[in-house]
Design a protein around this motif. Structure first.
Motif, PDB file in Angstrom:
ATOM      1  N   SER A  25      12.571   2.152   3.355  1.00 42.47           N
ATOM      2  CA  SER A  25      12.844   3.570   3.121  1.00 42.47           C
ATOM      3  C   SER A  25      11.794   4.401   3.863  1.00 42.47           C
ATOM      4  O   SER A  25      10.660   3.949   4.066  1.00 42.47           O
ATOM      5  CB  SER A  25      12.791   3.880   1.616  1.00 42.47           C
ATOM      6  N   PRO A  26      12.134   5.595   4.310  1.00 38.66           N
ATOM      7  CA  PRO A  26      11.190   6.402   5.107  1.00 38.66           C
ATOM      8  C   PRO A  26       9.846   6.611   4.427  1.00 38.66           C
ATOM      9  O   PRO A  26       8.796   6.511   5.068  1.00 38.66           O
ATOM     10  CB  PRO A  26      11.935   7.728   5.289  1.00 38.66           C
ATOM     11  N   GLU A  27       9.889   6.881   3.102  1.00 40.98           N
ATOM     12  CA  GLU A  27       8.614   7.134   2.417  1.00 40.98           C
ATOM     13  C   GLU A  27       7.739   5.880   2.351  1.00 40.98           C
ATOM     14  O   GLU A  27       6.505   5.957   2.451  1.00 40.98           O
ATOM     15  CB  GLU A  27       8.857   7.702   1.010  1.00 40.98           C
ATOM     16  N   ASN A  28       8.362   4.698   2.196  1.00 37.41           N
ATOM     17  CA  ASN A  28       7.587   3.462   2.124  1.00 37.41           C
ATOM     18  C   ASN A  28       7.066   3.044   3.499  1.00 37.41           C
ATOM     19  O   ASN A  28       5.968   2.481   3.607  1.00 37.41           O
ATOM     20  CB  ASN A  28       8.415   2.337   1.509  1.00 37.41           C
ATOM     21  N   ILE A  29       7.854   3.290   4.542  1.00 35.38           N
ATOM     22  CA  ILE A  29       7.369   3.014   5.906  1.00 35.38           C
ATOM     23  C   ILE A  29       6.141   3.876   6.204  1.00 35.38           C
ATOM     24  O   ILE A  29       5.127   3.393   6.726  1.00 35.38           O
ATOM     25  CB  ILE A  29       8.476   3.276   6.942  1.00 35.38           C
ATOM     26  N   LEU A  30       6.235   5.168   5.844  1.00 32.72           N
ATOM     27  CA  LEU A  30       5.091   6.064   6.054  1.00 32.72           C
ATOM     28  C   LEU A  30       3.889   5.602   5.231  1.00 32.72           C
ATOM     29  O   LEU A  30       2.738   5.618   5.712  1.00 32.72           O
ATOM     30  CB  LEU A  30       5.477   7.489   5.667  1.00 32.72           C
ATOM     31  N   ASP A  31       4.149   5.147   4.004  1.00 32.58           N
ATOM     32  CA  ASP A  31       3.068   4.686   3.130  1.00 32.58           C
ATOM     33  C   ASP A  31       2.339   3.486   3.745  1.00 32.58           C
ATOM     34  O   ASP A  31       1.101   3.427   3.735  1.00 32.58           O
ATOM     35  CB  ASP A  31       3.654   4.308   1.769  1.00 32.58           C
ATOM     36  N   VAL A  32       3.101   2.537   4.298  1.00 38.46           N
ATOM     37  CA  VAL A  32       2.491   1.350   4.912  1.00 38.46           C
ATOM     38  C   VAL A  32       1.666   1.736   6.138  1.00 38.46           C
ATOM     39  O   VAL A  32       0.559   1.224   6.345  1.00 38.46           O
ATOM     40  CB  VAL A  32       3.577   0.321   5.294  1.00 38.46           C
ATOM     41  N   VAL A  33       2.209   2.652   6.949  1.00 34.23           N
ATOM     42  CA  VAL A  33       1.482   3.094   8.148  1.00 34.23           C
ATOM     43  C   VAL A  33       0.171   3.784   7.764  1.00 34.23           C
ATOM     44  O   VAL A  33      -0.895   3.500   8.323  1.00 34.23           O
ATOM     45  CB  VAL A  33       2.357   4.038   9.003  1.00 34.23           C
ATOM     46  N   VAL A  34       0.245   4.687   6.789  1.00 32.02           N
ATOM     47  CA  VAL A  34      -0.946   5.431   6.368  1.00 32.02           C
ATOM     48  C   VAL A  34      -2.012   4.502   5.797  1.00 32.02           C
ATOM     49  O   VAL A  34      -3.214   4.670   6.040  1.00 32.02           O
ATOM     50  CB  VAL A  34      -0.557   6.505   5.327  1.00 32.02           C
ATOM     51  N   LYS A  35      -1.584   3.482   5.060  1.00 28.15           N
ATOM     52  CA  LYS A  35      -2.527   2.597   4.372  1.00 28.15           C
ATOM     53  C   LYS A  35      -2.858   1.325   5.161  1.00 28.15           C
ATOM     54  O   LYS A  35      -3.527   0.439   4.639  1.00 28.15           O
ATOM     55  CB  LYS A  35      -1.976   2.209   3.000  1.00 28.15           C
ATOM     56  N   SER A  36      -2.372   1.232   6.407  1.00 28.08           N
ATOM     57  CA  SER A  36      -2.568  -0.011   7.159  1.00 28.08           C
ATOM     58  C   SER A  36      -4.041  -0.345   7.365  1.00 28.08           C
ATOM     59  O   SER A  36      -4.453  -1.508   7.241  1.00 28.08           O
ATOM     60  CB  SER A  36      -1.853   0.074   8.517  1.00 28.08           C
ATOM     61  N   VAL A  37      -4.859   0.669   7.679  1.00 28.62           N
ATOM     62  CA  VAL A  37      -6.302   0.417   7.873  1.00 28.62           C
ATOM     63  C   VAL A  37      -6.951   0.041   6.542  1.00 28.62           C
ATOM     64  O   VAL A  37      -7.762  -0.889   6.471  1.00 28.62           O
ATOM     65  CB  VAL A  37      -6.990   1.651   8.483  1.00 28.62           C
ATOM     66  N   LYS A  38      -6.590   0.757   5.486  1.00 31.73           N
ATOM     67  CA  LYS A  38      -7.135   0.446   4.162  1.00 31.73           C
ATOM     68  C   LYS A  38      -6.741  -0.957   3.729  1.00 31.73           C
ATOM     69  O   LYS A  38      -7.563  -1.698   3.163  1.00 31.73           O
ATOM     70  CB  LYS A  38      -6.632   1.476   3.149  1.00 31.73           C
ATOM     71  N   ASN A  39      -5.479  -1.327   3.993  1.00 30.20           N
ATOM     72  CA  ASN A  39      -5.028  -2.680   3.651  1.00 30.20           C
ATOM     73  C   ASN A  39      -5.839  -3.731   4.407  1.00 30.20           C
ATOM     74  O   ASN A  39      -6.234  -4.759   3.844  1.00 30.20           O
ATOM     75  CB  ASN A  39      -3.545  -2.850   3.990  1.00 30.20           C
ATOM     76  N   PHE A  40      -6.084  -3.465   5.694  1.00 32.55           N
ATOM     77  CA  PHE A  40      -6.839  -4.397   6.532  1.00 32.55           C
ATOM     78  C   PHE A  40      -8.270  -4.545   6.026  1.00 32.55           C
ATOM     79  O   PHE A  40      -8.777  -5.657   5.844  1.00 32.55           O
ATOM     80  CB  PHE A  40      -6.820  -3.901   7.975  1.00 32.55           C
TER      81      PHE A  40
END
Length: 520
Positions: A71-86
């Motif tokens: 979903s668009p909101e979840n794709i955006l969420d993953v992109v925004v948090k990608s550095v934090k996740n890493f």
């Protein structure tokens, strides 16, 4: 000493080895496997988000609904948090910090001298168990040991008039056995704990796993690992090697095939470094001993996950390698300025470049897998399936051991496997009443046993190169055939010990039980 004409392994065994090698070589890089896992997870979450399931979360009682990761909101969420996740990927910081300390100790020459000292007074009759014990002890030094211990063990066996490939074999088996059976904590313990705790919290958000939750089982298992590897080396592997792998001619004239004694400078540096190491241990003991020590948990416990000393396992490993390494380096003349220390850390971190790349994509996969609820759905549905089969908890645990053993033939990285399997196995077995700590111990059993026989193990080419110094015809089939008896021995022995521990109620480790919910 007479040697028979080399014999070829049986056709069936050769075909088996060929299948493993071909199938393993066709697998993409482990990082690509996680990229594909991320893509598949997204697609599955999209498809299953339209399906309604009757499973309820055991803690909240709410119906499980798969969340669409596309979903668009979840794709955006993953992109925004990608550095934090890493940056928050559990093993990343742990591995880097511990490896920095090991790099100093290795770059200074301290680890090499320590191994030579440990092996220098071993009589021929006790050579096999001594090598195995040293290999188990060296598990704390992680992968750098492969570069030092295996060629040294081969040389020790050769000088003693024994088959050098048997030295490689028993040291390799002891080091792999140390993944499950070891005297000291190592960097793998906090890595495993971080994944296990994260997986357990998908069902129980307050559940805490102690970093030494398998420690008592690990220490107890060493005696059985030593006995099993000793028997396999002296009674099975070495006699077969003399029959099938005669040594190359002219080795007696090779000047490199001798053990250089530790010189006076190295001896003096070694004594100073060991004095510092024991001093550090004494200081740590003195700081932890008082009842009101700041290293204890609020309830006074030293072994609770809330105790600072438990939370500082990785920094302590760094200090116990780095400080003696620095002392040895300056005393031996290997370190002449501070830049040499920095360089030793930089050199060993080059080994981790692939791991850093892997960590980025693995972190994104774990995040998407978590928010999609697929892990919770798989765990609950899997637990329901096992319950319907009527299989006892002991049988379910044995199934985990066997499944992991087969997976390990093709994917040898413990971190990458447990990153995925923990998210499914831990909560699934919690629903069957099995503790996360017991599930982690079962995984470690099969992972350590099978690593030694699979051609997909990352250090196989290096080990084959060491063997070819003495037997130029050594190949993948030779290595796998040589190590296969150890795999069966370790798998059987460690599994039996785990069930004995369980049956007798011997604690697995600190703050670790066998059942979930834990008995208060």
């Amino acid at each position: 000493m007479t040697q028979a004409t080399p014999m070829q392994p049986s056709g069936l065994f050769n075909r088996f080895l060929n299948f493993i090698e071909v199938a393993g070589n066709k697998l993409p890089h482990i990082t690509m496997l996680f990229i594909w896992a991320l893509v598949i997870t997204c697609l599955l979450s999209f498809a299953l988000s339209f399906v309604h399931f009757d499973y309820r979360h055991p803690s909240t009682g709410e119906l499980i609904q798969v969340v669409n990761a596309l979903s668009p909101e979840n794709i955006l969420d993953v992109v925004v948090k990608s550095v934090k996740n890493f940056m928050g990927f559990p093993p990343l910081g742990i591995t880097v910090v511990a490896t920095l300390g090991i790099g100093i100790a290795e770059g200074s020459g301290f680890i090499h001298t320590l191994l030579r000292k440990l092996m220098s007074y071993v009589p021929r009759q006790a050579l096999t168990p001594a090598v195995i014990v040293v290999a188990i002890l060296c598990h704390v030094a992680s992968d750098s040991v492969y570069v030092i211990l295996m060629p040294l063990a081969a040389l020790m066996f050769y000088v003693a008039g024994r088959h050098p490939l048997a030295g490689v074999a028993c040291s390799f088996a002891g080091l792999a056995g140390g993944f499950t059976a070891s005297y000291t904590p190592s960097v793998i313990d906090p890595i495993m704990q971080s994944f296990t705790q994260a997986a357990a919290r998908t069902l129980d958000p307050t559940y805490t796993v102690n970093v030494l939750c398998n420690y008592f089982y690990a220490v107890g298992g060493t005696f059985f690992v030593i006995a099993a590897c000793w028997y396999v080396t002296d009674k099975i592997v070495e006699p077969r090697l003399w029959r099938t792998m005669p040594l190359d001619k002219g080795l007696e004239n090779d000047p490199d095939l001798q053990i250089e004694p530790v010189n006076d400078v190295e001896n003096r540096a070694y004594r100073r470094a060991m004095l510092v190491m024991f001093g550090l241990a004494a200081i740590l003991f003195a700081l932890c001993f008082p009842d009101n020590s700041m290293f204890r948990a609020p309830d006074g416990s030293l072994t609770s996950p809330k105790a600072p000393v438990m939370q500082a396992i990785v920094p302590l490993l760094f200090l116990f390698f780095a400080i003696p390494g620095i002392v040895y380096g300056y005393a031996s003349g290997k370190f002449k300025r501070s830049n040499d220390i920095i360089h030793s850390m930089e050199e060993i971190l080059k080994m981790l470049l692939g791991f850093v790349v892997f960590s980025f994509f693995a972190a994104q996969f774990l995040y998407v897998f978590k928010i999609s609820n697929l892990g919770t759905l798989l765990a609950i549905s899997g637990a329901e399936f096992l319950k319907n089969l009527g299989m006892p908890s002991g049988g379910s645990l044995l199934g985990i051991i066997i499944l992991t053993a087969f997976l390990n033939l093709l994917i040898t990285s413990a971190t990458s496997k447990w990153a995925i399997l923990s998210t499914i196995f831990v909560p699934m077995l919690m629903l069957l009443g099995i503790s996360p700590e017991l599930t982690q111990a079962a995984f470690r059993v099969s992972d350590s046993a099978v690593n030694v026989c699979t051609p997909m193990f990352a250090f196989y080419p290096l080990l084959i190169m060491y063997c070819q110094k003495y037997c130029k015809d050594t190949g993948v089939g030779t290595m796998s055939a040589m190590m296969l008896p150890y795999t069966f021995a370790l798998l059987i022995v460690l599994t039996i010990v785990l069930y004995i521990w369980w049956g007798l109620g011997i604690p697995l480790g600190f703050d670790a039980g066998y059942v979930y919910p834990p008995v208060k």
